[in-house]
Design a protein around this motif. Structure first.
Motif, short mmCIF file in Angstrom:
data_model
loop_
_atom_site.label_atom_id
_atom_site.label_comp_id
_atom_site.label_asym_id
_atom_site.label_seq_id
_atom_site.Cartn_x
_atom_site.Cartn_y
_atom_site.Cartn_z
N SER A 131 0.82 -1.20 0.00
CA SER A 131 0.00 0.00 0.00
C SER A 131 0.86 1.26 0.00
O SER A 131 0.62 2.19 -0.78
N VAL A 132 1.86 1.28 0.86
CA VAL A 132 2.73 2.46 0.95
C VAL A 132 3.48 2.66 -0.37
O VAL A 132 3.56 3.78 -0.90
N ALA A 133 4.02 1.58 -0.93
CA ALA A 133 4.82 1.70 -2.14
C ALA A 133 3.98 2.10 -3.36
O ALA A 133 4.48 2.78 -4.26
N THR A 134 2.73 1.67 -3.41
CA THR A 134 1.88 2.08 -4.54
C THR A 134 1.35 3.50 -4.37
O THR A 134 1.11 4.20 -5.34
N HIS A 135 1.22 3.94 -3.11
CA HIS A 135 0.65 5.27 -2.84
C HIS A 135 1.69 6.38 -2.87
O HIS A 135 1.39 7.51 -3.30
N LYS A 136 2.91 6.08 -2.43
CA LYS A 136 3.96 7.10 -2.34
C LYS A 136 4.96 6.87 -3.47
O LYS A 136 5.62 5.83 -3.54
N PRO A 137 5.09 7.85 -4.37
CA PRO A 137 5.87 7.62 -5.60
C PRO A 137 7.36 7.37 -5.38
O PRO A 137 8.01 6.82 -6.27
N ARG A 138 7.92 7.76 -4.23
CA ARG A 138 9.37 7.58 -4.04
C ARG A 138 9.68 6.47 -3.05
O ARG A 138 10.79 6.40 -2.52
N VAL A 139 8.74 5.58 -2.82
CA VAL A 139 8.96 4.43 -1.94
C VAL A 139 9.09 3.17 -2.78
O VAL A 139 8.22 2.86 -3.60
N TYR A 140 10.18 2.44 -2.54
CA TYR A 140 10.51 1.20 -3.25
C TYR A 140 10.49 0.04 -2.27
O TYR A 140 10.49 0.23 -1.05
N ILE A 141 10.53 -1.18 -2.79
CA ILE A 141 10.59 -2.39 -1.96
C ILE A 141 11.77 -3.23 -2.43
O ILE A 141 11.91 -3.49 -3.63
N ASP A 142 12.64 -3.64 -1.49
CA ASP A 142 13.64 -4.64 -1.87
C ASP A 142 13.19 -6.01 -1.41
O ASP A 142 12.41 -6.15 -0.47
N LEU A 143 13.67 -7.03 -2.08
CA LEU A 143 13.19 -8.40 -1.89
C LEU A 143 14.17 -9.25 -1.08
O LEU A 143 14.18 -10.47 -1.19
N SER A 144 14.98 -8.62 -0.26
CA SER A 144 16.03 -9.32 0.47
C SER A 144 15.50 -10.04 1.69
O SER A 144 14.41 -9.77 2.19
N GLY A 145 16.33 -10.96 2.18
CA GLY A 145 16.06 -11.59 3.46
C GLY A 145 15.12 -12.78 3.42
O GLY A 145 14.94 -13.45 4.43
N TRP A 146 14.52 -13.05 2.28
CA TRP A 146 13.62 -14.19 2.10
C TRP A 146 13.99 -14.89 0.81
O TRP A 146 14.30 -14.24 -0.19
#
Length: 300
Positions: free
Chosen positions: A212-227
């Motif tokens: 939700s945060v990443a789709t709503h806020k244009p400068r928020v990304y998600i990394d796929l680490s740790g899993w």
């Protein structure tokens, strides 16, 4: 500026840890063994930055590297120091991009240190680990640090979701999971709208909040680490293929997960062929402002 040649690398790992100083022997026991047990790898290997650089160079990859400063909770200075990470990264700038870590509890002294790390040492971002640093990301205590990051156009990377630190130990080693809810970072994205932010890891048990945060806020990304990717929840795969195809980043959490293990499992999940190069390299290259060589594209 880094010396990374995008035409010569296959991937950018945005989440790797440096656990050893070149000036000291590796620590015995402690958190390294607890973390290794949590990830099922035995005693966790610990790399100096030159060893980390060699590892990624052999694999034709680049990486972001950092330590974690949690002095307010541990009472111990970070090893290696931010300065060592940055100085050695400069010697290995063909494959390593330095981030720093400042415990927000350091207050004004931490803010001064952050400015020096940016202006004198060329760090490209800052890693925050709210669980081990014992703070909510939207705590105003941390805002002077964010101001430095935003002022210089750098990246703030936040651990989100459950952590392997303290897992399975008595009382979880004193680590409180409440600090890593990505909704706290939503406030930071509102208050610092021009600052790039990475939500590190699939954010169990708050995956939907992170999406939700990443789709709503244009400068928020998600990394796929740790899993391992084979454990990614379906909604994360769905969004990586669609709304977040330009905002999801490859990260391993090395050395607890190797890029080989991560990529083997990534190859087996339902990510579209046209999205894979974005996740592995192109999105991070754009976020970091890396330029391809003349006549070359960022992807393959």
């Amino acid at each position: 500026m880094t010396g990374i040649d995008l035409s010569r690398i296959t991937a950018i790992d945005v989440h790797t840890h440096v656990h050893r100083s070149v000036h000291a022997p590796p620590p015995e026991g402690s958190t390294a063994d607890d973390m290794g047990a949590y990830f099922g790898i035995g005693s966790m290997p610990q790399y100096t930055l030159p060893q980390l650089a060699g590892y990624y160079r052999e694999r034709s990859m680049a990486c972001i590297a950092f330590g974690v400063d949690s002095i307010s909770q541990t009472g111990e200075e970070m090893v290696p120091t931010n300065e060592e990470v940055a100085e050695l990264a400069a010697e290995h700038s063909d494959v390593v991009i330095p981030f720093a870590s400042i415990d927000p509890a350091r207050g004004a002294a931490g803010v001064r240190a952050a400015r020096r790390l940016v202006t004198d040492h060329g760090v490209r971002g800052f890693k925050f680990h709210p669980n081990t640093q014992g703070f909510h990301p939207n705590d105003r205590l941390a805002y002077p640090l964010y101001e430095v990051i935003a002022e210089h156009g750098l990246i703030a990377l936040f651990h989100t979701g459950q952590t392997g630190v303290g897992a399975g130990t008595r009382g979880g080693g004193g680590i409180r999971l409440k600090y890593s809810n990505p909704m706290d970072v939503d406030d930071v994205a509102v208050d610092f709208p021009d600052m790039d932010i990475i939500l590190a890891h699939p954010s169990f048990p708050w995956q939907d909040e992170a999406l939700s945060v990443a789709t709503h806020k244009p400068r928020v990304y998600i990394d796929l680490s740790g899993w391992s990717p084979k454990y990614f929840p379906p909604q994360l795969v769905q969004y990586a293929n669609s709304l977040l195809r330009d905002k999801v980043l490859f990260g391993s959490d090395f050395p607890v997960i190797t890029p080989e293990r991560w990529m083997k499992d990534f190859a087996a999940i339902g990510i579209k062929d046209e999205v894979r190069p974005k996740i592995m390299k192109d999105n991070a290259a754009r976020l970091l402002g890396l330029s391809p060589a003349p006549g070359e594209g960022a992807g393959h």
